[in-house]
Write a protein that holds these residues in place. Sequence first.
Motif, PDB file in Angstrom:
ATOM      1  N   ASN A 313       0.827  -1.208   0.000  1.00  6.52           N
ATOM      2  CA  ASN A 313       0.000   0.000   0.000  1.00  6.52           C
ATOM      3  C   ASN A 313       0.862   1.258   0.000  1.00  6.52           C
ATOM      4  O   ASN A 313       0.595   2.212  -0.727  1.00  6.52           O
ATOM      5  CB  ASN A 313      -0.940   0.005   1.203  1.00  6.52           C
ATOM      6  CG  ASN A 313      -2.163  -0.854   0.965  1.00  6.52           C
ATOM      7  OD1 ASN A 313      -3.110  -0.403   0.315  1.00  6.52           O
ATOM      8  ND2 ASN A 313      -2.149  -2.090   1.442  1.00  6.52           N
ATOM      9  N   ALA A 316       2.400   1.787  -3.293  1.00  9.00           N
ATOM     10  CA  ALA A 316       1.450   2.142  -4.356  1.00  9.00           C
ATOM     11  C   ALA A 316       1.210   3.651  -4.405  1.00  9.00           C
ATOM     12  O   ALA A 316       1.025   4.223  -5.485  1.00  9.00           O
ATOM     13  CB  ALA A 316       0.118   1.411  -4.129  1.00  9.00           C
ATOM     14  N   TYR A 317       1.227   4.277  -3.241  1.00  7.66           N
ATOM     15  CA  TYR A 317       0.824   5.685  -3.170  1.00  7.66           C
ATOM     16  C   TYR A 317       1.531   6.587  -4.199  1.00  7.66           C
ATOM     17  O   TYR A 317       0.863   7.323  -4.939  1.00  7.66           O
ATOM     18  CB  TYR A 317       0.985   6.227  -1.732  1.00  7.66           C
ATOM     19  CG  TYR A 317       0.494   7.637  -1.609  1.00  7.66           C
ATOM     20  CD1 TYR A 317      -0.868   7.923  -1.490  1.00  7.66           C
ATOM     21  CD2 TYR A 317       1.382   8.714  -1.670  1.00  7.66           C
ATOM     22  CE1 TYR A 317      -1.330   9.227  -1.422  1.00  7.66           C
ATOM     23  CE2 TYR A 317       0.931  10.023  -1.597  1.00  7.66           C
ATOM     24  CZ  TYR A 317      -0.425  10.273  -1.474  1.00  7.66           C
ATOM     25  OH  TYR A 317      -0.862  11.577  -1.423  1.00  7.66           O
ATOM     26  N   SER A 393      -8.909   2.775   5.431  1.00  3.80           N
ATOM     27  CA  SER A 393      -8.698   2.863   3.982  1.00  3.80           C
ATOM     28  C   SER A 393      -9.028   4.245   3.435  1.00  3.80           C
ATOM     29  O   SER A 393      -9.862   4.965   3.980  1.00  3.80           O
ATOM     30  CB  SER A 393      -9.513   1.794   3.254  1.00  3.80           C
ATOM     31  OG  SER A 393     -10.880   1.975   3.504  1.00  3.80           O
ATOM     32  N   SER A 403      -8.020   4.378  -6.864  1.00  2.00           N
ATOM     33  CA  SER A 403      -7.338   3.427  -5.993  1.00  2.00           C
ATOM     34  C   SER A 403      -7.902   3.434  -4.582  1.00  2.00           C
ATOM     35  O   SER A 403      -8.284   4.482  -4.058  1.00  2.00           O
ATOM     36  CB  SER A 403      -5.843   3.761  -5.925  1.00  2.00           C
ATOM     37  OG  SER A 403      -5.318   3.867  -7.239  1.00  2.00           O
ATOM     38  N   LEU A 405      -6.517   2.389  -0.956  1.00  2.00           N
ATOM     39  CA  LEU A 405      -5.334   1.988  -0.204  1.00  2.00           C
ATOM     40  C   LEU A 405      -5.718   1.781   1.255  1.00  2.00           C
ATOM     41  O   LEU A 405      -6.500   2.556   1.806  1.00  2.00           O
ATOM     42  CB  LEU A 405      -4.240   3.055  -0.310  1.00  2.00           C
ATOM     43  CG  LEU A 405      -3.801   3.426  -1.735  1.00  2.00           C
ATOM     44  CD1 LEU A 405      -2.666   4.451  -1.709  1.00  2.00           C
ATOM     45  CD2 LEU A 405      -3.360   2.186  -2.528  1.00  2.00           C
ATOM     46  N   ASN A 407      -4.539   0.285   5.379  1.00  2.00           N
ATOM     47  CA  ASN A 407      -3.460  -0.073   6.308  1.00  2.00           C
ATOM     48  C   ASN A 407      -3.938  -1.128   7.304  1.00  2.00           C
ATOM     49  O   ASN A 407      -3.463  -1.174   8.433  1.00  2.00           O
ATOM     50  CB  ASN A 407      -2.881   1.165   7.016  1.00  2.00           C
ATOM     51  CG  ASN A 407      -3.879   1.823   7.944  1.00  2.00           C
ATOM     52  OD1 ASN A 407      -5.013   1.361   8.062  1.00  2.00           O
ATOM     53  ND2 ASN A 407      -3.473   2.895   8.595  1.00  2.00           N
ATOM     54  N   PRO A 458      -3.611  -3.350  -1.626  1.00  2.00           N
ATOM     55  CA  PRO A 458      -4.095  -2.173  -2.341  1.00  2.00           C
ATOM     56  C   PRO A 458      -4.919  -2.588  -3.557  1.00  2.00           C
ATOM     57  O   PRO A 458      -4.694  -3.655  -4.130  1.00  2.00           O
ATOM     58  CB  PRO A 458      -2.805  -1.470  -2.794  1.00  2.00           C
ATOM     59  CG  PRO A 458      -1.768  -2.548  -2.846  1.00  2.00           C
ATOM     60  CD  PRO A 458      -2.145  -3.539  -1.786  1.00  2.00           C
TER      61      PRO A 458
END
Length: 474
Positions: A313, A316-317, A393, A403, A405, A407, A458
Amino acid sequence: LDDSSARSASVYQVITDRFARPSSVSSTCTTSDRKYCGGTYSALIEKLDYIQGMGFDTIWISPIVENIGGTTGEGEAYHGYWTLDAAKTNDNFGTADDLKSLSTALHNKGMYLMVDVVVNHVAATSSSTFIPSSSYGQFSSSDDYHPFCWITDYSNQTNVEQCWLGDDSVALADLNTDSDTVKNYWNNWVKELVSNYTLDSVRIDTVKHVQKDFWPNFVSSAGVFTQGEVLNGDPTYVSPYQSDAKVNPFNYPAYYPLIRGFNQTSGDLTELVTMTQTIKNSFSDPTLLGNFLNNHDNPRFESTVTDTSLIKNAHAYPFVTDGIPYGYYGSEAGFTGGADPDNREPLWTANYDTSSDMYKFFASLNAARKAAGNASDSFFTNQMTVSSLSSSSILVAKSPLISVLSNSGSSASDASVTVQSSASGWSSNTEVIDAISCETLTTDGSGNLAVTVKTGLPRVFIASSQKGSVCSSS
Ligand code: ABC
Ligand code: CA
């Protein structure tokens, strides 16, 4: 690259000395020794497929200029930031012709070269024995330097700009960038550098240590896209470097909330959500910021986080957000080095494995970003909207890339969230694909998408009709 083409780039950062070396060299490379390990431009050329295979199109290499030789209390100048004579090249990495060959090889593959440049200082082994001389090339007179003082007060900008970085082992003699001689030298130098090696972009070191009015002429002399290091997490401190100094900063303001949001399953994602809005309000153009999770100055995210879903995740950001994504070599190999020098591992020990999960993960992220850019002319220039979907999220809506994402971590149970059509722009009954799992989903009669977050991974969606090469190999 100009601004417009820089936005669509995806950059892979290497430490030249640590990325690839000739097979004839076999000595052990121990990061804590802080010594040259043998990486070269020629060996890098042999590995371009490895980098391109992950979907990166630009390579940022270490500073190329001649550095101080021998060893110091902080080891050797293997990272390239300890300039001796900027008119010469660092022959540990190869010849000037080897560097030109790298540039040519990249261009032949439709790729780009970004070189790191340092204008704030040169290096000396001690502040008290530093004497300007012809060893420093053009900067041989004491008028070329700010008088010695250590930087002691980061809240005093004059101290930050005119005093010296470094310490008693390696003093970074601060150049007098207020002097016309020094300014003219650097403006000419960068122009010739870009032209000699046909550079596509430039990474600028220590931007905040040079007065702002130095930069506009330097940037226009470079004539290509520049991304600069303003190492500060406060957007109000960093943003004037974009609007006034004309250097596009790395996104340190997003970096700190990004790591805090994803480094534990109880991380607070609202800090990141709020920061993205502050960034939009503070910067003249957030779509030209440089986004990263790892680099050579900070402990790798993986040095403190072992959960693979949190790691994915966080990585990905930078790829799904406004701005230019920067991947740091070794992330794809699962390296876990902590603070400098541990985060500068030799990549050859990982054998350039293209089959690893993380290698494929970066390829998926780059493919998604590319497909979005191909599908929409305004993907790179339109600003995203980031919002909370649940306590664990967030939604990053940057149409046509949408998207989710999280945690929640890899041991989380399935969690349901809804992406509203008002955020995604999708109409009813639209099939979309998740570039990470390759699962397809379909929006409901109102265009909303019901998303299940599984094992905390993600989700990076694009309409199937726009998917391009996304998931083409699975
Ligand atoms: C050497 C040793 C290291 C040792 C270090 C003290 O000295 O090798 O083991 O830990 C190069 C080399 C380094 C070398 C240095 C110094 O030279 O790569 O290995 O370290 O000899 C750039 C480059 C960097 C490079 C240089 C020098 C500059 O990216 O690789 O280092 O050319 C400052 C500078 C920044 C610089 C960074 C390393 O140091 O501003 O340009 N990077 C605060 C300050 C920052 C400061 C930072 C780290 O601490 O504000 O100015 O960066 O010291 C946030 C705040 C920030 C705060 C951070 C920590 O927290 O908003 O302001 O940053 O919340
Ligand atoms: Ca300075």
